[in-house]
Enzyme design. Structure first.
Site, PDB file in Angstrom:
ATOM      1  N   GLU A   1       0.828  -1.214   0.000  1.00  0.00           N
ATOM      2  CA  GLU A   1       0.000   0.000   0.000  1.00  0.00           C
ATOM      3  C   GLU A   1       0.864   1.266   0.000  1.00  0.00           C
ATOM      4  OE1 GLU A   1      -3.236  -0.006   2.802  1.00  0.00           O
ATOM      5  OE2 GLU A   1      -3.671   2.103   2.436  1.00  0.00           O
TER       6      GLU A   1
ATOM      7  N   ASP B   1       3.396 -14.326  11.812  1.00  0.00           N
ATOM      8  CA  ASP B   1       2.078 -14.748  11.345  1.00  0.00           C
ATOM      9  C   ASP B   1       1.105 -13.571  11.410  1.00  0.00           C
ATOM     10  OD1 ASP B   1      -0.484 -15.861  11.126  1.00  0.00           O
ATOM     11  OD2 ASP B   1       0.107 -17.734  12.071  1.00  0.00           O
TER      12      ASP B   1
ATOM     13  N   HIS C   1      -2.469  10.166  -0.337  1.00  0.00           N
ATOM     14  CA  HIS C   1      -2.650   8.871  -0.977  1.00  0.00           C
ATOM     15  C   HIS C   1      -2.550   9.003  -2.486  1.00  0.00           C
ATOM     16  CE1 HIS C   1      -3.943   5.119   0.911  1.00  0.00           C
ATOM     17  NE2 HIS C   1      -4.065   5.843   1.996  1.00  0.00           N
TER      18      HIS C   1
ATOM     19  N   LYS D   1      -8.094  -0.633  11.164  1.00  0.00           N
ATOM     20  CA  LYS D   1      -7.402  -1.036   9.927  1.00  0.00           C
ATOM     21  C   LYS D   1      -6.179  -0.148   9.732  1.00  0.00           C
ATOM     22  CE  LYS D   1      -6.550  -1.327   5.305  1.00  0.00           C
ATOM     23  NZ  LYS D   1      -5.633  -0.464   4.511  1.00  0.00           N
TER      24      LYS D   1
HETATM   25  P1  NAD Z   1       8.183 -23.467  16.549  1.00  0.00           P
HETATM   26  O1  NAD Z   1       7.488 -24.655  17.133  1.00  0.00           O
HETATM   27  O2  NAD Z   1       8.790 -23.621  15.205  1.00  0.00           O
HETATM   28  O3  NAD Z   1       9.322 -22.957  17.553  1.00  0.00           O
HETATM   29  C1  NAD Z   1       9.134 -22.843  18.921  1.00  0.00           C
HETATM   30  C2  NAD Z   1      10.061 -23.759  19.647  1.00  0.00           C
HETATM   31  O4  NAD Z   1      11.408 -23.255  19.581  1.00  0.00           O
HETATM   32  C3  NAD Z   1       9.757 -23.848  21.121  1.00  0.00           C
HETATM   33  O5  NAD Z   1       8.767 -24.815  21.331  1.00  0.00           O
HETATM   34  C4  NAD Z   1      11.112 -24.182  21.753  1.00  0.00           C
HETATM   35  O6  NAD Z   1      11.288 -25.583  21.847  1.00  0.00           O
HETATM   36  C5  NAD Z   1      12.143 -23.663  20.731  1.00  0.00           C
HETATM   37  N1  NAD Z   1      12.933 -22.492  21.204  1.00  0.00           N
HETATM   38  C6  NAD Z   1      14.250 -22.311  20.992  1.00  0.00           C
HETATM   39  N2  NAD Z   1      14.663 -21.150  21.524  1.00  0.00           N
HETATM   40  C7  NAD Z   1      13.600 -20.582  22.094  1.00  0.00           C
HETATM   41  C8  NAD Z   1      13.403 -19.358  22.791  1.00  0.00           C
HETATM   42  N3  NAD Z   1      14.374 -18.473  23.043  1.00  0.00           N
HETATM   43  N4  NAD Z   1      12.128 -19.077  23.188  1.00  0.00           N
HETATM   44  C9  NAD Z   1      11.130 -19.946  22.952  1.00  0.00           C
HETATM   45  N5  NAD Z   1      11.278 -21.113  22.313  1.00  0.00           N
HETATM   46  C10 NAD Z   1      12.520 -21.442  21.892  1.00  0.00           C
HETATM   47  O7  NAD Z   1       7.252 -22.207  16.489  1.00  0.00           O
HETATM   48  P2  NAD Z   1       6.073 -21.660  17.371  1.00  0.00           P
HETATM   49  O8  NAD Z   1       6.434 -20.267  17.718  1.00  0.00           O
HETATM   50  O9  NAD Z   1       5.654 -22.569  18.471  1.00  0.00           O
HETATM   51  O10 NAD Z   1       4.875 -21.627  16.293  1.00  0.00           O
HETATM   52  C11 NAD Z   1       4.791 -20.588  15.356  1.00  0.00           C
HETATM   53  C12 NAD Z   1       4.216 -21.097  14.054  1.00  0.00           C
HETATM   54  O11 NAD Z   1       2.965 -21.744  14.264  1.00  0.00           O
HETATM   55  C13 NAD Z   1       3.932 -19.976  13.098  1.00  0.00           C
HETATM   56  O12 NAD Z   1       4.503 -20.328  11.849  1.00  0.00           O
HETATM   57  C14 NAD Z   1       2.400 -19.969  12.970  1.00  0.00           C
HETATM   58  O13 NAD Z   1       2.011 -19.515  11.695  1.00  0.00           O
HETATM   59  C15 NAD Z   1       2.065 -21.398  13.203  1.00  0.00           C
HETATM   60  N6  NAD Z   1       0.694 -21.746  13.640  1.00  0.00           N
HETATM   61  C16 NAD Z   1      -0.238 -20.818  14.002  1.00  0.00           C
HETATM   62  C17 NAD Z   1      -1.503 -21.199  14.419  1.00  0.00           C
HETATM   63  C18 NAD Z   1      -2.498 -20.140  14.857  1.00  0.00           C
HETATM   64  O14 NAD Z   1      -2.124 -19.002  15.060  1.00  0.00           O
HETATM   65  N7  NAD Z   1      -3.781 -20.476  15.049  1.00  0.00           N
HETATM   66  C19 NAD Z   1      -1.815 -22.553  14.480  1.00  0.00           C
HETATM   67  C20 NAD Z   1      -0.837 -23.493  14.127  1.00  0.00           C
HETATM   68  C21 NAD Z   1       0.417 -23.090  13.726  1.00  0.00           C
END
Ligand code: NAD
Length: 430
Positions: A83, A277, A376, A261
């Site tokens: 945008e 996300d 805009h 928005k």
């Molecule tokens: P992930 O599981 O890839 O990573 C998180 C993991 O990284 C943790 O579980 C931990 O084991 C590790 N880790 C290492 N260093 C860390 C630190 N300093 N702090 C925290 N954890 C650390 O990712 P996630 O963040 O659990 O999930 C994010 C993804 O899930 C996004 O891609 C999202 O789009 C997707 N997702 C979203 C939804 C929703 O929003 N409804 C549903 C399902 C999946």
């Protein structure tokens, strides 16, 4: 070396020169942002590992917002958006906020929640208490799924249970309240919810169905506030009118949707640039915009402070991370995080909230003064000129003539181009 966000003259530089200047100003190597060149960004091979049935990749412009000062430090903000005027508006609002010290931000702990739904419990009230009695056992079971997260200081912080009536049924809904540290946390808490589900069903005396995080991330809040100087905004009448504009958004859902928005124009651009996300952040923001009486309202507030300046504040859920998701895999997202210089997910969340507030102020100021279209339109006119087939040399003339005629339209652009080319053809033939 400290970061300098007050960059001037960016408009006159090429994208490559801007990258070098932004990298230098952020204290990075001159080539640190080179992956933002489309030729060097996300490869087809990398994309093929990210999602299914990959056909290719989508290019979205990434700009840098200047002038931001957050919690006393300058920060250069990468923004991915299609945008026009978003990046310029955020930079302009940040320049006004600097006069009184920039943005102050705070964040709650990075707490996400997952829900486990139980159907058919005979005694839902007693089931709720049985689950609360089993808090230690359930927390241990959940934490065992993610020893790394626990190692980093995260893990289950609490367990709550709600009774949700629906028609004839009462669902027992258990919440795992989890500190996810620097992760967005969806995968982390979903794994935990699935792991405890069977035991939750046994204890509650029912059948478990859904086991998934809630995107109403209302325990993971980011807050930003800033004082916008009255004189720089255009005077005390502008301040009063912005307060009225914001008050309409608080009172009227039709206005609130557009107001919010405008906030998300800034928020989503930074969330996308950092590989986070966008849907999760947007779902969280809009669910947070519902007042206790059920009315959809504005996420921000604007007041006239004791000195007559404009005091703006914003609070919204901010489930963003620095590990996991696309943040670590996407080369452009990694470069964007380096440019920001944030070390924790909470720092990132604070900057995103500051950008949301800046974007909101910029839109309100335009609306309360000259209207949104002037700024805009001059940027939109470039897109119209390009779509009509204008070459880089022809764009400035086509844009200027459309703006002068107050007619920024494809047919007008084509007409101007035809006139220009006839003129050029005649000149060449002479
Ligand atoms: P992930 O599981 O890839 O990573 C998180 C993991 O990284 C943790 O579980 C931990 O084991 C590790 N880790 C290492 N260093 C860390 C630190 N300093 N702090 C925290 N954890 C650390 O990712 P996630 O963040 O659990 O999930 C994010 C993804 O899930 C996004 O891609 C999202 O789009 C997707 N997702 C979203 C939804 C929703 O929003 N409804 C549903 C399902 C999946």
């Amino acid at each position: 070396m400290g970061v300098h966000s007050r960059l001037t003259g960016l408009r006159d530089l090429s994208p490559g020169e801007r990258r070098a200047l932004a990298a230098k100003s952020a204290g990075l190597d001159p080539g640190a942002l080179d992956v933002l060149d489309p030729a060097a960004g996300l490869t087809l091979d990398q994309a093929d590992h990210m999602i299914e049935n990959v056909l290719g990749v989508l290019g979205v412009p990434v700009g840098v917002a200047t002038n931001f000062r957050v919690n006393g430090s300058d920060v250069l903000v990468p923004m991915a958006t299609e945008e026009p005027s978003v990046v310029a508006a955020a930079s302009n609002a940040a320049r006004i906020a600097r006069i009184h010290g920039g943005f102050a931000t705070t964040c709650s702990a990075p707490i996400m929640q997952a829900q486990v739904q139980v159907l058919g419990a005979a005694d839902p009230h007693a089931a709720r208490l049985r689950l609360l009695e089993a808090r230690g056992e359930l927390a241990e079971l959940a934490n065992a799924q993610d020893p790394r997260l626990v190692e980093f200081g995260g893990g289950v912080r609490d367990i709550t249970v709600r009774l949700v009536p629906s028609g004839e049924d009462v669902y027992v809904v258990l919440h795992l309240v989890v500190d996810v540290r620097d992760a967005m946390g969806a995968n982390a808490v979903n794994t935990m919810a699935e792991a405890v589900a069977t035991r939750v069903g046994e204890i509650a005396g029912g059948r478990t169905l859904l086991r998934i995080l809630t995107n109403k991330a209302d325990l993971r809040l980011a807050r930003a506030r800033a004082v916008f100087d009255a004189e720089a905004l255009g005077g005390s009448q502008v301040v009063r009118d912005i307060v009225h504009a914001a008050a309409l958004a608080e009172a009227d859902p039709y206005r609130a949707a557009t107001h919010n928005k405008g906030i998300m124009n800034g928020v989503t651009a930074v969330v996308l640039a950092t590989g986070n996300d966008t849907r999760a952040v947007e779902a969280g923001a809009h669910s947070h915009a519902v007042a206790p009486d059920g009315r959809y309202t504005s996420l921000s507030h604007f007041e006239r402070d004791a000195e007559g300046n404009l005091s703006g504040s914003l609070e919204l859920p901010m489930p963003v991370g620095l590990v996991g998701g696309a943040t670590k895999v996407h080369p452009v997202a990694r470069a964007a995080v380096r440019l920001l210089g944030v070390r924790t997910a909470s720092e990132l969340a604070g900057v995103v909230a500051a950008v949301g507030l800046a974007q909101n102020l910029a839109a309100l100021r335009a609306l309360a003064t000259e209207g949104i279209q002037r700024g805009h339109m001059s940027l939109h006119a470039r897109n119209v000129a390009v779509t009509a087939g204008a070459s880089p040399e022809e764009i400035p003339t086509v844009v200027a003539r459309m703006l002068a005629a107050k007619a920024v339209r494809a047919d007008r652009a084509e007409q101007i181009l035809a006139e220009l080319r006839v003129g050029a053809g005649t000149a060449e033939g002479d």
